[in-house]
Design a protein around this motif. Structure first.
Motif: not given
Lengths: 321, 131
Positions: B36, A100, A64, A98, B54, A117
């Motif tokens: 996230i 990254d 990443s 998630l 997202e 993501s």
């Protein structure tokens, strides 16, 4: 499911460049089914065949961080980027963390970059099973290049090679010695190998071992020779050379006709897997087949018939030709 | 299975205390949500942009710096501007009771203070989002 009018509105907003609408379409792709298919139909005229680069390697190799550095080199040439980052879903809860974006914080403020993501939602192989569809959304939105970062992989999660035009394998000095580098799998799919964390004392040696093992492979005249590049994503060292190699590989793909061939292969495998999905759904929703399976499984359980006999019986019910 | 709940957990502003945010992110993951996590020192712009990219259902903000009365409204305003006005916002951190009242009036779904049982956050989100 959304009404047709509502879906049309999202697609219109997407065409107008609205970020939230793009995000929503990516979710529709993730959830799949007829709605995703309808979106693809609508955006098909805008799909040009975007250049896809895959980034893979073990967890913690610095994928990443390196990608976020590399992104700025593409932006300097005014190429617009879609970035797909995949992390694993929990096989227990179905949830996912998630993370990254933590390494990509500098990218969100650039309107020429869109980061999404994805959780792999149980798909094996290191990528999400909606990768092609998500790439289509980026393609239709006018992006020039898409990066696909896999989950941290082991030796045999290689699906990214089937979904991209160029594969960058990112390793670190701890990834193993020359014997590891000779093994089948991960070490065979890379067009470019990156030895990241080049400030590590063993980085030079590790890079030479990879190079030596790559040299053992036969390369035909005119074919691409995989190469090893030392980088430090953290310090932004060697990333310029990685970009140069990526440009060279892209040119090689175009000049050799391989790009066209790979695009065709990706679409062909997409038709195959969509067909298999469709058949699977049809089989599972068929009342006649379900009844047959229920009736005959007892025979299978008691070894009166083999599993294959039952499959033959089911097969003869599906008349394709 | 219902629709997957996607949550953005973010730490806006200058304080570097992310234990709470990580504990919540982990609990939501264990409850089957896709979380996230964006890390420390995020500007309101970055958080709102990440939330719409997202396509999350909910944004959770952890603030221990005292700047909550500025940050919450600013992020919600930006979400609206970017077409994410339907995204639910909740928060946690060190936030005085009178401010909590004010924030909830402003549209913050709920503020969870120190000592909250993560199960309460999970059931709150599930109830709000799945009805």
């Amino acid at each position: 499911m959304r009404s047709a009018a509502k879906l049309d509105k999202i697609v219109d907003d997407f065409r107008a460049g609205n970020t939230a609408a793009t995000g929503r379409l990516l979710s529709i792709m993730e959830n799949g089914g007829p709605e995703a298919e309808r979106v693809i139909e609508k955006i098909l005229p805008d799909i040009k065949g975007i250049y896809r680069i895959g980034f893979t390697g073990p967890p913690g190799a610095g994928k990443s961080t390196l990608i976020s550095r590399l992104a700025s080199y593409y932006r300097k040439q005014d190429e617009k980027l879609g970035i797909i980052v995949v992390d694993p879903s929990s096989p227990f809860s179905g949830g996912a963390l998630l993370g990254d974006r933590v390494r990509m914080q500098n990218l969100s403020s650039d309107p020429g970059i869109f980061v999404r993501s994805l959780a792999n939602r149980g798909t094996l192989g290191g990528i999400s099973n909606c990768t092609d569809e998500a790439v289509d959304i980026f393609d239709a939105s006018g992006k020039d290049v898409v990066f696909i970062e896999t989950v941290g992989v082991g030796q045999s999660e290689l699906a990214v090679a089937e979904k991209t035009h160029t594969v960058v394998v990112i390793l670190v000095p701890e990834s193993g010695d020359g014997i590891q580098a000779m093994k089948a799998g991960l070490m065979e799919i890379g067009d470019i190998f990156v030895m990241n964390k080049s400030d590590h004392q063993d980085a030079g040696m590790a890079a030479r071992e990879i190079e030596a093992s790559l040299k053992m492979k036969r390369v035909e005249e005119g074919d691409w020779e995989p190469r090893v590049i030392l980088t430090s994503g953290l310090k932004d060292e060697g990333v310029d050379r990685l970009k140069e190699s990526l440009d060279q590989h892209r040119k090689y793909l175009e000049d050799s006709g391989l790009m066209k061939r790979k695009r065709r292969e990706i679409l062909y495998s997409r038709v195959r897997s969509a067909l298999i999905d469709r058949l699977d759904r049809r089989i599972r929703s068929s009342r006649r087949i379900t009844e047959l399976v229920e009736a005959r499984m007892e025979d299978v359980y008691h070894s009166r018939i083999s599993p294959y006999t039952l499959v033959h019986e089911i097969d003869s019910m599906i008349k394709i030709e | 299975m219902g629709k997957m709940i996607r949550v953005l957990v973010a730490k806006p502003g200058l304080d570097g205390h992310d234990r709470g945010a990580k504990v919540v992110a982990n609990a939501l993951k264990d409850a089957g949500m896709e979380v996230i996590y964006t890390g420390l020192h995020q500007t309101p712009e970055l958080i709102a942009e990440a939330a719409v990219q997202e396509d999350v259902d909910v944004v959770g903000l952890s603030i221990l710096s005292g700047a909550h009365m500025t940050l919450f409204p600013r992020i919600m305003e930006l979400l609206k501007e970017k077409g994410g006005g339907d995204i639910m916002v909740f928060g946690g951190g060190i936030i005085p009771a009178e401010d909590v009242e004010e924030l909830e009036k402003f549209g913050v779904a709920r503020v969870f203070g120190p000592g909250t049982d993560t199960n309460d956050i999970v059931s709150f989100l599930k109830e709000k989002l799945h009805g």
